[in-house]
Motif scaffolding. Structure first.
Motif, short mmCIF file in Angstrom:
data_model
loop_
_atom_site.label_atom_id
_atom_site.label_comp_id
_atom_site.label_asym_id
_atom_site.label_seq_id
_atom_site.Cartn_x
_atom_site.Cartn_y
_atom_site.Cartn_z
N MET A 1 0.83 -1.21 0.00
CA MET A 1 0.00 0.00 0.00
C MET A 1 0.86 1.25 0.00
O MET A 1 0.54 2.25 -0.63
CB MET A 1 -0.94 -0.02 1.21
CG MET A 1 -1.95 -1.15 1.17
SD MET A 1 -2.97 -1.26 2.66
CE MET A 1 -3.94 0.23 2.50
N LEU A 2 1.99 1.21 0.71
CA LEU A 2 2.89 2.36 0.76
C LEU A 2 3.51 2.62 -0.60
O LEU A 2 3.63 3.77 -1.03
CB LEU A 2 3.99 2.11 1.79
CG LEU A 2 5.04 3.22 1.95
CD1 LEU A 2 4.37 4.53 2.39
CD2 LEU A 2 6.12 2.81 2.95
N ILE A 3 3.89 1.54 -1.31
CA ILE A 3 4.48 1.68 -2.64
C ILE A 3 3.49 2.33 -3.59
O ILE A 3 3.84 3.21 -4.38
CB ILE A 3 4.93 0.31 -3.17
CG1 ILE A 3 6.15 -0.18 -2.39
CG2 ILE A 3 5.26 0.40 -4.67
CD1 ILE A 3 6.55 -1.60 -2.72
N GLU A 4 2.21 1.91 -3.54
CA GLU A 4 1.19 2.50 -4.40
C GLU A 4 1.00 3.98 -4.09
O GLU A 4 0.83 4.81 -4.97
CB GLU A 4 -0.14 1.75 -4.24
CG GLU A 4 -0.13 0.37 -4.85
CD GLU A 4 0.20 0.40 -6.33
OE1 GLU A 4 -0.39 1.23 -7.06
OE2 GLU A 4 1.06 -0.38 -6.77
N LYS A 5 1.05 4.32 -2.79
CA LYS A 5 0.90 5.72 -2.40
C LYS A 5 2.07 6.56 -2.89
O LYS A 5 1.91 7.69 -3.35
CB LYS A 5 0.79 5.81 -0.86
CG LYS A 5 0.45 7.20 -0.35
CD LYS A 5 0.23 7.17 1.15
CE LYS A 5 -0.14 8.55 1.68
NZ LYS A 5 -0.34 8.54 3.14
N GLN A 6 3.27 5.98 -2.82
CA GLN A 6 4.47 6.68 -3.29
C GLN A 6 4.43 6.89 -4.80
O GLN A 6 4.90 7.90 -5.31
CB GLN A 6 5.72 5.90 -2.89
CG GLN A 6 6.01 5.94 -1.39
CD GLN A 6 7.14 5.02 -1.00
OE1 GLN A 6 7.46 4.05 -1.71
NE2 GLN A 6 7.76 5.29 0.13
N LYS A 7 3.84 5.92 -5.54
CA LYS A 7 3.72 6.07 -6.98
C LYS A 7 2.86 7.28 -7.34
O LYS A 7 3.16 8.04 -8.25
CB LYS A 7 3.11 4.80 -7.59
CG LYS A 7 4.07 3.63 -7.69
CD LYS A 7 3.39 2.46 -8.37
CE LYS A 7 4.34 1.28 -8.52
NZ LYS A 7 3.67 0.12 -9.17
N ASP A 8 1.76 7.46 -6.60
CA ASP A 8 0.90 8.60 -6.86
C ASP A 8 1.64 9.91 -6.60
O ASP A 8 1.49 10.89 -7.31
CB ASP A 8 -0.36 8.53 -5.98
CG ASP A 8 -1.33 7.47 -6.46
OD1 ASP A 8 -1.18 7.03 -7.62
OD2 ASP A 8 -2.21 7.07 -5.70
N LYS A 9 2.46 9.93 -5.53
CA LYS A 9 3.19 11.14 -5.19
C LYS A 9 4.32 11.42 -6.20
O LYS A 9 4.79 12.54 -6.29
CB LYS A 9 3.79 11.01 -3.78
CG LYS A 9 2.75 11.08 -2.66
CD LYS A 9 3.41 11.04 -1.30
CE LYS A 9 2.38 11.19 -0.18
NZ LYS A 9 3.01 11.14 1.17
N ALA A 10 4.72 10.38 -6.94
CA ALA A 10 5.82 10.55 -7.90
C ALA A 10 5.35 11.17 -9.21
O ALA A 10 6.17 11.45 -10.08
CB ALA A 10 6.47 9.19 -8.18
N PHE A 11 4.05 11.41 -9.36
CA PHE A 11 3.51 11.91 -10.62
C PHE A 11 4.17 13.24 -11.01
O PHE A 11 4.23 14.18 -10.21
CB PHE A 11 2.01 12.10 -10.48
CG PHE A 11 1.32 12.52 -11.75
CD1 PHE A 11 1.47 11.79 -12.91
CD2 PHE A 11 0.51 13.64 -11.78
CE1 PHE A 11 0.84 12.17 -14.09
CE2 PHE A 11 -0.15 14.02 -12.95
CZ PHE A 11 0.03 13.28 -14.10
N LEU A 12 4.71 13.28 -12.21
CA LEU A 12 5.35 14.45 -12.82
C LEU A 12 6.63 14.89 -12.12
O LEU A 12 7.08 16.02 -12.30
CB LEU A 12 4.36 15.62 -12.89
CG LEU A 12 3.14 15.38 -13.78
CD1 LEU A 12 2.30 16.64 -13.87
CD2 LEU A 12 3.55 14.91 -15.17
N LYS A 13 7.24 14.01 -11.33
CA LYS A 13 8.56 14.31 -10.79
C LYS A 13 9.60 13.97 -11.86
O LYS A 13 9.41 13.08 -12.67
CB LYS A 13 8.82 13.52 -9.51
CG LYS A 13 8.09 14.07 -8.30
CD LYS A 13 8.61 13.46 -7.02
CE LYS A 13 7.97 14.11 -5.81
NZ LYS A 13 8.47 13.55 -4.53
N SER A 14 10.71 14.70 -11.85
CA SER A 14 11.75 14.47 -12.83
C SER A 14 12.58 13.24 -12.45
O SER A 14 12.73 12.91 -11.27
CB SER A 14 12.67 15.69 -12.93
OG SER A 14 13.74 15.43 -13.81
#
Length: 240
Positions: free
Chosen positions: A63-76
């Motif tokens: 669940m933490l990995i999925e949450k981190q993926k969402d936060k990674a949106f549009l990061k370089s």
């Protein structure tokens, strides 16, 4: 009777059930009890047992990995590319504003236009995209634009006067975990790898005939003539 073909290979990534959780709750004190089931090859739950600490930790990590993926949106993926002008990283309303210099691209045209699909030079372009929509404008030069840079109509088919691109039946799939590099590359590929088919509206977006222009550019390979571009009374600041 026609033969039945197995087309599951064309479905994309298939996910198979591996385990299941069942939550039990008492009526009296509302205590929870969690039971873990494995799944056999037919998807039938087997091997019921209380959820172990190790299994609970694995679930929490997932669940933490999925949450981190969402936060990674549009990061370089590293140093921010120099052609990126503005980023709104919101997962729900994220958008990117970027530009590209004049380049030679393979362009695809519907047969009805009478233009052969081939390589041609395109002008400098300004791109503004969300996860589900794209607007494209032309620029007079390949220099990095500023807020006051004047925008021109993009000299292509399938584009409205306000820059919105009609993607037709193109399947847009931008992931919530897409980096800014993946996001911009995906939109450029969606745009250039789709077929141009018709002009949107009655107004010509260039000075002259759009079909004749692209026939000539494909046939001769000459640089795009920016003199044919028409201003659309907007500046980059209007997109921020």
């Amino acid at each position: 009777m026609n033969a039945i073909n197995d087309i599951t290979a064309s479905f994309g990534t298939l996910y198979h059930p591996k385990s299941a959780l069942v939550f039990y709750q008492s009526k009296a004190d509302k205590d929870l009890y969690v039971e873990h089931f494995d799944m056999d090859k037919n998807g039938t739950p087997i091997n019921a047992h209380p959820l172990t600490e190790r299994e609970a930790k694995a679930l929490a990590r997932s669940m933490l990995i999925e949450k981190q993926k969402d936060k990674a949106f549009l990061k370089s993926e590293g140093i921010l590319p120099t052609n990126i002008l503005h980023i709104n990283p919101s997962a729900g309303k994220g958008s990117v504003l970027w530009y590209t210099k004049s380049q030679k691209r393979k362009l695809y045209f519907m047969d009805s236009l009478g233009i052969p699909s081939d390589m041609a030079h395109v002008p400098p372009l300004l791109w503004h995209a969300t996860k589900n929509s794209l607007r494209v404008f032309a620029l007079l030069s390949g220099r990095r634009p500023t807020e006051n840079t004047v925008l021109y109509y993009a000299p292509f088919f399938n584009i409205y006067e306000d820059g919105r691109v009609c993607m037709g039946s193109v399947n847009i799939n931008i992931k919530n975990s897409a980096s800014v590099e993946q996001f911009t590359n995906a939109w450029e590929n969606y745009f250039f790898n789709s077929y141009f088919s018709h002009l949107m509206g009655e107004k010509s977006l260039i000075k002259g005939n759009c079909v004749s222009l692209w026939k000539d550019l494909v046939a001769t390979g000459r640089p795009f003539p920016t003199a044919v571009l028409q201003k659309n009374n907007k500046t980059l600041k209007n997109l921020l």
